[in-house]
Design an enzyme around this catalytic site. Structure first.
Site, PDB file in Angstrom:
ATOM      1  CE  LYS A 192      -1.930   2.715   3.096  1.00  0.00           C
ATOM      2  NZ  LYS A 192      -1.938   3.945   2.303  1.00  0.00           N
ATOM      3  CD  GLU A 268      13.103   0.009   9.264  1.00  0.00           C
ATOM      4  OE1 GLU A 268      13.553   0.815  10.114  1.00  0.00           O
ATOM      5  OE2 GLU A 268      13.725  -0.982   8.882  1.00  0.00           O
ATOM      6  CB  CYS A 302      12.824   8.080   9.291  1.00  0.00           C
ATOM      7  SG  CYS A 302      13.726   6.929   8.280  1.00  0.00           S
ATOM      8  CD  GLU A 406      10.003  11.700  12.680  1.00  0.00           C
ATOM      9  OE1 GLU A 406       8.866  11.224  12.799  1.00  0.00           O
ATOM     10  OE2 GLU A 406      10.940  11.085  12.157  1.00  0.00           O
TER      11      GLU A 406
HETATM   12  N1  LIG Z   1       9.679   7.066   9.348  1.00  0.00           N
HETATM   13  C1  LIG Z   1       9.344   7.626   8.229  1.00  0.00           C
HETATM   14  O1  LIG Z   1       9.969   7.407   7.214  1.00  0.00           O
HETATM   15  C2  LIG Z   1       8.126   8.498   8.187  1.00  0.00           C
HETATM   16  C3  LIG Z   1       7.697   9.190   9.287  1.00  0.00           C
HETATM   17  N2  LIG Z   1       6.591   9.970   9.206  1.00  0.00           N
HETATM   18  C4  LIG Z   1       6.224  10.738  10.399  1.00  0.00           C
HETATM   19  O2  LIG Z   1       4.804  10.759  10.539  1.00  0.00           O
HETATM   20  C5  LIG Z   1       4.329  12.100  10.566  1.00  0.00           C
HETATM   21  C6  LIG Z   1       2.953  12.164   9.956  1.00  0.00           C
HETATM   22  O3  LIG Z   1       2.954  11.720   8.610  1.00  0.00           O
HETATM   23  P1  LIG Z   1       1.779  10.753   8.114  1.00  0.00           P
HETATM   24  O4  LIG Z   1       1.680  10.789   6.643  1.00  0.00           O
HETATM   25  O5  LIG Z   1       0.548  11.095   8.873  1.00  0.00           O
HETATM   26  O6  LIG Z   1       2.349   9.323   8.538  1.00  0.00           O
HETATM   27  P2  LIG Z   1       1.595   7.951   8.663  1.00  0.00           P
HETATM   28  O7  LIG Z   1       2.340   7.105   9.596  1.00  0.00           O
HETATM   29  O8  LIG Z   1       0.146   8.214   8.934  1.00  0.00           O
HETATM   30  O9  LIG Z   1       1.663   7.341   7.162  1.00  0.00           O
HETATM   31  C7  LIG Z   1       2.534   6.358   6.725  1.00  0.00           C
HETATM   32  C8  LIG Z   1       1.763   5.241   6.025  1.00  0.00           C
HETATM   33  O10 LIG Z   1       0.882   4.627   6.970  1.00  0.00           O
HETATM   34  C9  LIG Z   1      -0.443   4.542   6.444  1.00  0.00           C
HETATM   35  N3  LIG Z   1      -1.405   4.548   7.561  1.00  0.00           N
HETATM   36  C10 LIG Z   1      -2.020   5.611   8.130  1.00  0.00           C
HETATM   37  N4  LIG Z   1      -2.848   5.193   9.117  1.00  0.00           N
HETATM   38  C11 LIG Z   1      -2.750   3.844   9.174  1.00  0.00           C
HETATM   39  C12 LIG Z   1      -3.338   2.835  10.007  1.00  0.00           C
HETATM   40  N5  LIG Z   1      -4.210   3.133  10.964  1.00  0.00           N
HETATM   41  N6  LIG Z   1      -2.980   1.541   9.816  1.00  0.00           N
HETATM   42  C13 LIG Z   1      -2.073   1.216   8.864  1.00  0.00           C
HETATM   43  N7  LIG Z   1      -1.510   2.130   8.037  1.00  0.00           N
HETATM   44  C14 LIG Z   1      -1.828   3.425   8.191  1.00  0.00           C
HETATM   45  C15 LIG Z   1      -0.512   5.735   5.517  1.00  0.00           C
HETATM   46  O11 LIG Z   1      -1.575   5.563   4.579  1.00  0.00           O
HETATM   47  C16 LIG Z   1       0.860   5.705   4.880  1.00  0.00           C
HETATM   48  O12 LIG Z   1       0.872   4.754   3.839  1.00  0.00           O
HETATM   49  C17 LIG Z   1       5.406  12.889   9.839  1.00  0.00           C
HETATM   50  O13 LIG Z   1       5.392  14.220  10.212  1.00  0.00           O
HETATM   51  C18 LIG Z   1       6.638  12.179  10.301  1.00  0.00           C
HETATM   52  O14 LIG Z   1       6.996  12.651  11.565  1.00  0.00           O
HETATM   53  C19 LIG Z   1       5.865  10.063   8.057  1.00  0.00           C
HETATM   54  C20 LIG Z   1       6.243   9.400   6.924  1.00  0.00           C
HETATM   55  C21 LIG Z   1       7.452   8.600   6.884  1.00  0.00           C
HETATM   56  N1  BAL Z   2      16.530   7.503   4.560  1.00  0.00           N
HETATM   57  C1  BAL Z   2      15.494   6.670   4.110  1.00  0.00           C
HETATM   58  C2  BAL Z   2      14.649   6.161   5.238  1.00  0.00           C
HETATM   59  C3  BAL Z   2      13.470   7.031   5.547  1.00  0.00           C
HETATM   60  O1  BAL Z   2      13.568   8.234   5.637  1.00  0.00           O
HETATM   61  O2  BAL Z   2      12.377   6.504   5.725  1.00  0.00           O
END
Ligand SMILES: NC(=O)C1=CN([C@@H]2O[C@H](COP(=O)(O)OP(=O)(O)OC[C@H]3O[C@@H](n4cnc5c(N)ncnc54)[C@H](O)[C@@H]3O)[C@@H](O)[C@H]2O)C=CC1
Ligand code: BAL
Length: 506
Positions: A192, A268, A302, A406
């Site tokens: 997804k 992650e 991240c 973050e």
């Molecule tokens: N570790 C990383 O690489 C990331 C961290 N983030 C963090 O999250 C914050 C918010 O961004 P969002 O887009 O809201 O992140 P999110 O964690 O909601 O989204 C990431 C993925 O999870 C899915 N998702 C959302 N709710 C879900 C649920 N209940 N069950 C399963 N999957 C679900 C989303 O559709 C998307 O594909 C950012 O400001 C950042 O701090 C966001 C994106 C990547």
């Molecule tokens: N640096 C790639 C890993 C991430 O930001 O999710």
């Protein structure tokens, strides 16, 4: 345009393409069962690009059935050599279409084409090559002698049906970190993409089919996290789930597994990674790495080194030079167009993330009265895109919300330390443990830091230059499990122990 495809044009690169908009199940694009769609917006302009089909729970069931049938009837019987051949075919197609895929990333996520998006594709090609070559080389199990008449052996077997949920910051790269490893290990997949960056993975699905993967081996299900993500997490016929995104949602994925079938979980999640600069470091080089480690991809990373601790004796000099570098090297470019070579800082992903980051900036400025520098004026007047300039807060106390949470934008906090013990204590004072960096010429100090920091990655005299051959993942609330490298395949395998009795009597 049908509701399953549209023609997209990217005039800056003279690229035209047929963009799939449907769910990809059993190697075919299909409409969602309830006809719902999601509009995707270009963060550079704030305008809609197109709309794609949004999967329903019924569609999740359909995709899981496709993946289950493909696993039981075809993929589990496909040799590791043949899996490697499919991945090699895929690599060739990615190489041919790399500019189109990179252009889609730029269009949909705003990441600068020439630096970021092409960089993401370079990584996707490298990891596809790596995993294609790994299918017949990863750990196949061991033989364990027991008694004269008994021995045991272990088999490393795929989980079966794997769900993968990926974020928007590296849409295709994060998908491929997961997908290629799971396929190399012999699993079938339902993946997804994030709501705001689904186009590149849908286009990528056309390459999956062309590469010869049998129907049902890879299924792409765009849709809302709260619906599709949740349904994948709670599904009773999914054997493993791998998620990248926020720590909050990561926790809910873990909970969903516990409340359903105890599917295996890899997470992650977030980070607040420290970079330490000691007085004996090469200051110019440290600043270049640290600037890239926070401003690349507009800080939506991240592992971004969003907390910088500098030894007090060089603090003022560091801050002055860091600001100069941010201003000189990390700009939007005059056209505010991430397809323009001059643009190295693109817009952030969405108006929601823009508002969230702006709130942090306002909090630091107005409520916490912190000293702040921005590489250019903000809010930016000449664009409707979600552009936020590199922002540096200095002398930030450890208790500040900006230092603890973050932000996921081009915003960095800088503070000073006196000595190693002081620096280590500050660096470890976080609920996260994803990455860290240390800058020093003292080998002993560098390796002491590598020993003492509670983080899954330590960079010594560099930052954020991960490599697909090296395992990646977090300590503490940054995650569970590892991806990339050998772990990228191992994480999609489970161990079966077989006991063999040779005795004629019992
Ligand atoms: N570790 C990383 O690489 C990331 C961290 N983030 C963090 O999250 C914050 C918010 O961004 P969002 O887009 O809201 O992140 P999110 O964690 O909601 O989204 C990431 C993925 O999870 C899915 N998702 C959302 N709710 C879900 C649920 N209940 N069950 C399963 N999957 C679900 C989303 O559709 C998307 O594909 C950012 O400001 C950042 O701090 C966001 C994106 C990547
Ligand atoms: N640096 C790639 C890993 C991430 O930001 O999710």
């Amino acid at each position: 345009m049908s509701n399953l495809h549209t023609d997209l044009k990217i005039p800056q690169l003279n690229i035209s393409l047929k963009q799939p908009l449907g769910l990809f199940i059993n190697n075919e694009f299909c409409p969602s069962s309830d006809g719902k769609t999601i509009e995707t917006v270009n963060p550079t302009t704030g305008e809609a690009i197109t709309s794609f089909q949004a999967a329903s729970e019924k569609d999740v069931d359909k995709a899981v059935k496709a993946a289950r049938d493909a696993f039981e009837n075809v993929w589990s019987k496909t040799s590791s050599e043949q899996r490697g051949i499919y991945l090699s075919n895929l690599l060739k197609l990615i190489e041919e279409e790399q500019d189109t895929l990179a252009a889609l990333e730029t269009l949909d996520s705003g990441k600068p084409f020439h630096s970021n998006a092409k960089g993401d594709l370079a990584q996707v090609m490298q990891l596809t090559r790596y995993f294609a070559g790994s299918t017949d080389k990863f750990d196949k199990g061991t033989t364990i002698p027991l008694t004269f008449n008994k021995f045991a052996y272990t088999l490393k077997v795929p989980f079966g049906v794997v769900a993968q949920i990926v974020p928007w910051n590296y849409p295709l790269a994060m998908a491929c970190w997961k997908l290629q490893g799971a396929l190399a290990a012999g699993n079938t997949v339902i993946i997804k993409p994030a709501e705001n960056t689904s186009l590149s993975l849908l286009y990528f699905a056309t390459l999956i089919k062309k590469a010869g993967f049998p129907p049902g081996v890879v299924n792409v299900l765009p849709g809302y996290g709260s619906l599709v993500g949740k349904a994948l997490g709670t599904h009773m016929d999914i054997d493993k789930i791998s998620f990248t995104g926020s720590t909050k949602v990561g926790g809910s994925v873990l909970e969903a597994s516990g409340q359903s079938n105890l599917k295996d979980v890899t997470l992650e999640c977030g980070g607040k990674s420290p970079a330490l600069v000691f007085e004996d470091a090469d200051l110019d080089k440290a600043i270049d790495w640290i600037a890239a480690g926070i401003f690349y991809n507009s800080g939506q990373n991240c592992t971004a080194n969003s907390r910088v601790y500098v030894q007090s004796s060089i603090y003022d000099k560091f801050v002055e030079k860091f600001k100069e570098t941010a201003k000189k090297e990390w700009g939007f470019g005059g056209k505010f167009d991430p397809f323009d070579k001059e643009c190295v800082v693109g817009p952030v992903i969405s108006s929601a993330q823009y508002d969230r980051i702006k709130e942090f900036i306002d909090l630091g400025k107005k409520e916490e009265n912190l000293s702040m520098f921005q590489a250019s004026e903000f809010p930016v007047k000449d664009t409707k895109g979600y552009f936020i300039p590199p922002t540096i807060f200095t002398d930030v106390p450890q208790t500040s919300k900006l230092l603890q949470e973050e932000i996921f934008g081009p915003v960095v906090v800088v503070s000073k330390f006196e000595n190693y013990d002081d620096a280590l204590k500050l660096a470890n004072d976080t609920c996260y443990g994803l990455a860290s960096a240390v800058f020093t010429k003292d080998v002993k100090k560098a390796h002491m830091f590598a020993r003492d920091i509670k983080a899954g990655t330590v960079w010594i005299n560099s930052s954020n230059d991960e490599d697909v051959t090296v395992p990646f993942g977090g300590f503490k609330m940054s995650g569970i499990g590892r991806e990339l490298g050998q772990s990228g395949v191992d994480t999609y395998l489970q161990t079966k122990a077989v006991h063999v009795n040779l005795s004629a009597d019992n």
